[in-house]
Design a protein around this motif. Structure first.
Motif, PDB file in Angstrom:
ATOM      1  N   PRO A   1     -43.753 -32.624  42.691  1.00 56.28           N
ATOM      2  CA  PRO A   1     -43.585 -33.778  41.789  1.00 56.28           C
ATOM      3  C   PRO A   1     -42.937 -33.380  40.470  1.00 56.28           C
ATOM      4  CG  PRO A   1     -45.787 -33.740  42.758  1.00 56.28           C
ATOM      5  CD  PRO A   1     -45.143 -32.434  43.113  1.00 56.28           C
ATOM      6  N   TRP A   2     -43.323 -32.214  39.980  1.00 54.72           N
ATOM      7  CA  TRP A   2     -42.700 -31.695  38.751  1.00 54.72           C
ATOM      8  C   TRP A   2     -42.591 -30.191  38.898  1.00 54.72           C
ATOM      9  CZ3 TRP A   2     -44.043 -27.945  35.278  1.00 54.72           C
ATOM     10  CH2 TRP A   2     -43.255 -27.872  34.127  1.00 54.72           C
ATOM     11  N   ALA A   3     -41.481 -29.664  38.491  1.00 55.98           N
ATOM     12  CA  ALA A   3     -41.295 -28.220  38.641  1.00 55.98           C
ATOM     13  C   ALA A   3     -40.415 -27.691  37.525  1.00 55.98           C
ATOM     14  CB  ALA A   3     -40.661 -27.908  39.993  1.00 55.98           C
ATOM     15  N   PRO A   4     -40.699 -26.484  37.058  1.00 57.28           N
ATOM     16  CA  PRO A   4     -39.820 -25.869  36.062  1.00 57.28           C
ATOM     17  C   PRO A   4     -38.499 -25.468  36.710  1.00 57.28           C
ATOM     18  CG  PRO A   4     -41.480 -24.304  36.812  1.00 57.28           C
ATOM     19  CD  PRO A   4     -41.839 -25.631  37.408  1.00 57.28           C
ATOM     20  N   LEU A   5     -37.472 -25.360  35.910  1.00 60.19           N
ATOM     21  CA  LEU A   5     -36.150 -24.932  36.395  1.00 60.19           C
ATOM     22  C   LEU A   5     -35.610 -25.864  37.488  1.00 60.19           C
ATOM     23  CD1 LEU A   5     -36.802 -21.076  36.651  1.00 60.19           C
ATOM     24  CD2 LEU A   5     -35.793 -22.328  34.737  1.00 60.19           C
ATOM     25  N   GLU A   6     -35.923 -27.145  37.359  1.00 62.37           N
ATOM     26  CA  GLU A   6     -35.476 -28.101  38.374  1.00 62.37           C
ATOM     27  C   GLU A   6     -33.955 -28.202  38.408  1.00 62.37           C
ATOM     28  OE1 GLU A   6     -36.194 -32.783  39.639  1.00 62.37           O
ATOM     29  OE2 GLU A   6     -37.430 -31.828  38.101  1.00 62.37           O
ATOM     30  N   GLY A   7     -33.326 -28.159  37.227  1.00 67.78           N
ATOM     31  CA  GLY A   7     -31.869 -28.249  37.173  1.00 67.78           C
ATOM     32  C   GLY A   7     -31.193 -27.107  37.912  1.00 67.78           C
ATOM     33  N   PRO A   8     -31.525 -25.842  37.592  1.00 66.85           N
ATOM     34  CA  PRO A   8     -30.921 -24.726  38.328  1.00 66.85           C
ATOM     35  C   PRO A   8     -31.216 -24.775  39.829  1.00 66.85           C
ATOM     36  CG  PRO A   8     -31.927 -23.936  36.299  1.00 66.85           C
ATOM     37  CD  PRO A   8     -32.314 -25.377  36.449  1.00 66.85           C
ATOM     38  N   ALA A   9     -32.434 -25.226  40.200  1.00 67.02           N
ATOM     39  CA  ALA A   9     -32.776 -25.313  41.621  1.00 67.02           C
ATOM     40  C   ALA A   9     -31.889 -26.337  42.329  1.00 67.02           C
ATOM     41  CB  ALA A   9     -34.251 -25.677  41.782  1.00 67.02           C
ATOM     42  N   GLU A  10     -31.635 -27.474  41.683  1.00 68.83           N
ATOM     43  CA  GLU A  10     -30.766 -28.505  42.272  1.00 68.83           C
ATOM     44  C   GLU A  10     -29.341 -27.983  42.409  1.00 68.83           C
ATOM     45  OE1 GLU A  10     -31.173 -31.831  39.724  1.00 68.83           O
ATOM     46  OE2 GLU A  10     -32.905 -32.668  40.794  1.00 68.83           O
ATOM     47  N   LEU A  11     -28.883 -27.269  41.376  1.00 69.40           N
ATOM     48  CA  LEU A  11     -27.531 -26.713  41.418  1.00 69.40           C
ATOM     49  C   LEU A  11     -27.405 -25.695  42.550  1.00 69.40           C
ATOM     50  CD1 LEU A  11     -24.722 -26.440  40.142  1.00 69.40           C
ATOM     51  CD2 LEU A  11     -25.678 -24.697  38.616  1.00 69.40           C
ATOM     52  N   LEU A  12     -28.435 -24.867  42.706  1.00 67.80           N
ATOM     53  CA  LEU A  12     -28.408 -23.839  43.750  1.00 67.80           C
ATOM     54  C   LEU A  12     -28.377 -24.474  45.136  1.00 67.80           C
ATOM     55  CD1 LEU A  12     -28.601 -20.752  44.315  1.00 67.80           C
ATOM     56  CD2 LEU A  12     -31.079 -21.051  44.461  1.00 67.80           C
ATOM     57  N   THR A  13     -29.241 -25.452  45.377  1.00 64.65           N
ATOM     58  CA  THR A  13     -29.322 -26.064  46.713  1.00 64.65           C
ATOM     59  C   THR A  13     -28.156 -26.990  47.013  1.00 64.65           C
ATOM     60  OG1 THR A  13     -30.764 -27.799  45.789  1.00 64.65           O
ATOM     61  CG2 THR A  13     -31.836 -25.897  46.828  1.00 64.65           C
ATOM     62  N   SER A  14     -27.328 -27.279  46.024  1.00 63.73           N
ATOM     63  CA  SER A  14     -26.146 -28.106  46.281  1.00 63.73           C
ATOM     64  C   SER A  14     -25.070 -27.339  47.032  1.00 63.73           C
ATOM     65  CB  SER A  14     -25.575 -28.632  44.958  1.00 63.73           C
ATOM     66  OG  SER A  14     -25.052 -27.569  44.165  1.00 63.73           O
ATOM     67  N   VAL A  15     -25.183 -26.023  47.082  1.00 61.55           N
ATOM     68  CA  VAL A  15     -24.223 -25.203  47.829  1.00 61.55           C
ATOM     69  C   VAL A  15     -24.561 -25.316  49.315  1.00 61.55           C
ATOM     70  CG1 VAL A  15     -23.311 -22.876  48.179  1.00 61.55           C
ATOM     71  CG2 VAL A  15     -24.016 -23.621  45.889  1.00 61.55           C
ATOM     72  N   PRO A  16     -23.606 -25.605  50.157  1.00 62.72           N
ATOM     73  CA  PRO A  16     -23.883 -25.772  51.598  1.00 62.72           C
ATOM     74  C   PRO A  16     -24.238 -24.447  52.272  1.00 62.72           C
ATOM     75  CG  PRO A  16     -21.525 -25.863  51.184  1.00 62.72           C
ATOM     76  CD  PRO A  16     -22.178 -25.842  49.837  1.00 62.72           C
ATOM     77  N   GLU A  17     -24.990 -24.560  53.350  1.00 60.41           N
ATOM     78  CA  GLU A  17     -25.304 -23.391  54.181  1.00 60.41           C
ATOM     79  C   GLU A  17     -24.178 -23.164  55.180  1.00 60.41           C
ATOM     80  OE1 GLU A  17     -27.498 -21.314  53.731  1.00 60.41           O
ATOM     81  OE2 GLU A  17     -29.283 -22.198  52.826  1.00 60.41           O
ATOM     82  N   PRO A  18     -23.931 -21.949  55.636  1.00 59.90           N
ATOM     83  CA  PRO A  18     -24.682 -20.733  55.316  1.00 59.90           C
ATOM     84  C   PRO A  18     -24.197 -20.013  54.057  1.00 59.90           C
ATOM     85  CG  PRO A  18     -23.023 -20.211  56.933  1.00 59.90           C
ATOM     86  CD  PRO A  18     -22.889 -21.691  56.652  1.00 59.90           C
ATOM     87  N   ALA A  19     -23.248 -20.626  53.340  1.00 63.44           N
ATOM     88  CA  ALA A  19     -22.705 -19.967  52.157  1.00 63.44           C
ATOM     89  C   ALA A  19     -23.800 -19.681  51.123  1.00 63.44           C
ATOM     90  CB  ALA A  19     -21.611 -20.840  51.539  1.00 63.44           C
ATOM     91  N   LEU A  20     -24.759 -20.617  50.991  1.00 66.44           N
ATOM     92  CA  LEU A  20     -25.811 -20.439  50.008  1.00 66.44           C
ATOM     93  C   LEU A  20     -26.630 -19.182  50.289  1.00 66.44           C
ATOM     94  CD1 LEU A  20     -27.616 -21.264  47.679  1.00 66.44           C
ATOM     95  CD2 LEU A  20     -28.838 -22.807  49.238  1.00 66.44           C
ATOM     96  N   THR A  21     -27.159 -19.067  51.499  1.00 68.61           N
ATOM     97  CA  THR A  21     -28.001 -17.918  51.837  1.00 68.61           C
ATOM     98  C   THR A  21     -27.217 -16.617  51.811  1.00 68.61           C
ATOM     99  OG1 THR A  21     -29.466 -19.283  53.197  1.00 68.61           O
ATOM    100  CG2 THR A  21     -29.510 -16.905  53.584  1.00 68.61           C
ATOM    101  N   LEU A  22     -25.997 -16.646  52.356  1.00 73.71           N
ATOM    102  CA  LEU A  22     -25.170 -15.430  52.336  1.00 73.71           C
ATOM    103  C   LEU A  22     -24.863 -14.995  50.901  1.00 73.71           C
ATOM    104  CD1 LEU A  22     -22.660 -16.159  55.254  1.00 73.71           C
ATOM    105  CD2 LEU A  22     -24.602 -14.567  55.257  1.00 73.71           C
ATOM    106  N   GLY A  23     -24.604 -15.990  50.055  1.00 67.21           N
ATOM    107  CA  GLY A  23     -24.292 -15.678  48.659  1.00 67.21           C
ATOM    108  C   GLY A  23     -25.483 -15.092  47.922  1.00 67.21           C
ATOM    109  N   THR A  24     -26.673 -15.686  48.104  1.00 66.52           N
ATOM    110  CA  THR A  24     -27.858 -15.176  47.407  1.00 66.52           C
ATOM    111  C   THR A  24     -28.242 -13.793  47.933  1.00 66.52           C
ATOM    112  OG1 THR A  24     -29.285 -16.405  48.935  1.00 66.52           O
ATOM    113  CG2 THR A  24     -28.778 -17.437  46.812  1.00 66.52           C
ATOM    114  N   ILE A  25     -28.040 -13.561  49.233  1.00 63.21           N
ATOM    115  CA  ILE A  25     -28.309 -12.226  49.780  1.00 63.21           C
ATOM    116  C   ILE A  25     -27.367 -11.199  49.164  1.00 63.21           C
ATOM    117  CG2 ILE A  25     -28.152 -10.797  51.856  1.00 63.21           C
ATOM    118  CD1 ILE A  25     -29.236 -13.135  53.454  1.00 63.21           C
ATOM    119  N   ALA A  26     -26.073 -11.554  49.054  1.00 62.21           N
ATOM    120  CA  ALA A  26     -25.094 -10.634  48.473  1.00 62.21           C
ATOM    121  C   ALA A  26     -25.441 -10.309  47.017  1.00 62.21           C
ATOM    122  CB  ALA A  26     -23.697 -11.248  48.551  1.00 62.21           C
ATOM    123  N   VAL A  27     -25.824 -11.334  46.250  1.00 70.89           N
ATOM    124  CA  VAL A  27     -26.214 -11.106  44.854  1.00 70.89           C
ATOM    125  C   VAL A  27     -27.465 -10.230  44.791  1.00 70.89           C
ATOM    126  CG1 VAL A  27     -27.056 -12.206  42.756  1.00 70.89           C
ATOM    127  CG2 VAL A  27     -25.147 -13.221  44.006  1.00 70.89           C
TER     128      VAL A  27
END
Length: 228
Positions: free
Chosen positions: A48-74
């Motif tokens: 219902p409420w969470a800290p860092l909601e903005g960054p989380a929304e921005l992160l999940t806006s990246v489509p898969e599998p690019a998102l997971t591959l990108g976070t793994i690479a980082v």
């Protein structure tokens, strides 16, 4: 996970943590953290409420599998950086019959047999004492303690389970009465330096100053992270 004692020319034994094991372990941890990051971001958004909601929304806006591959690479890159830093900060010890050399951060300290009275372990730190009981060196040590003790004793050096002068220590807290002039200020400064790994060299210099007045006044102060 660590290299064992390695005899060298002249009969010396070299002990060092395995650089590749450290780096690969950190990279693997980074990869796992990177793989879990998208999942954690989605879990945050489901609350219902969470800290860092903005960054989380921005992160999940990246489509898969690019998102997971990108976070793994980082994560892997961050783990590699951490691993190489850990290798640079790790202690290696070269033990000979006449000399012992401690190397850390590309800086080597060499001690002759006559300068050394005893080696012992204090928590995660390796400590060297001179014949008068004066502390010659204190370094964080990630080596296998039994192998280190075996190497030292094999070359005729003395290893103790704990500080032989332990009973002489006084525990320091800010404002401890009876200390020489300026000692409390030095201990406070060293306590601050201990909290930041970037100030490790400053902590060593302050410890040298503290040892000067400690032995001048016949007092040994320690027993805590800030005072040891």
């Amino acid at each position: 996970m660590r290299k064992g004692p390695r005899p060298q020319a002249g009969g010396a034994t070299q002990l060092a943590e395995s650089a590749w094991v450290i780096v690969l372990f950190c990279a693997a941890c980074g990869a796992v953290a990177g793989a879990l990051l998208p999942l954690l971001a989605r879990l945050l958004l489901a609350l219902p409420w969470a800290p860092l909601e903005g960054p989380a929304e921005l992160l999940t806006s990246v489509p898969e599998p690019a998102l997971t591959l990108g976070t793994i690479a980082v994560g892997v890159l961050g783990g590699l950086l951490l691993g190489f830093t850990a290798v640079h900060e790790s202690l290696s010890v070269r033990v000979g019959d006449t000399h012992v050399t401690l190397t850390i951060r590309d800086s080597a300290q060499e001690f002759t047999r006559e300068e050394i009275s005893v080696f012992f372990r204090d928590g995660k730190q390796l400590v060297l004492l001179g014949p008068s009981g004066l502390e010659l060196a204190r370094e964080h040590c990630g080596l296998n303690w039994q192998r280190l003790a075996d190497a030292l004793t094999a070359h005729g050096h003395t290893w103790a389970g704990q500080d032989p002068h332990r009973a002489e220590f006084r525990r320091w807290v800010p404002g401890t009465p009876g200390l020489p002039p300026g000692a409390d200020a030095l201990l406070r400064a060293r306590a601050r330096a201990h909290k930041d790994e970037d100030h490790a060299e400053e902590a060593r210099e302050l410890r040298g100053e503290l040892l000067g007045w400690a032995w001048s006044y016949g007092t040994r102060t320690g027993g805590s992270t800030s005072g040891s």
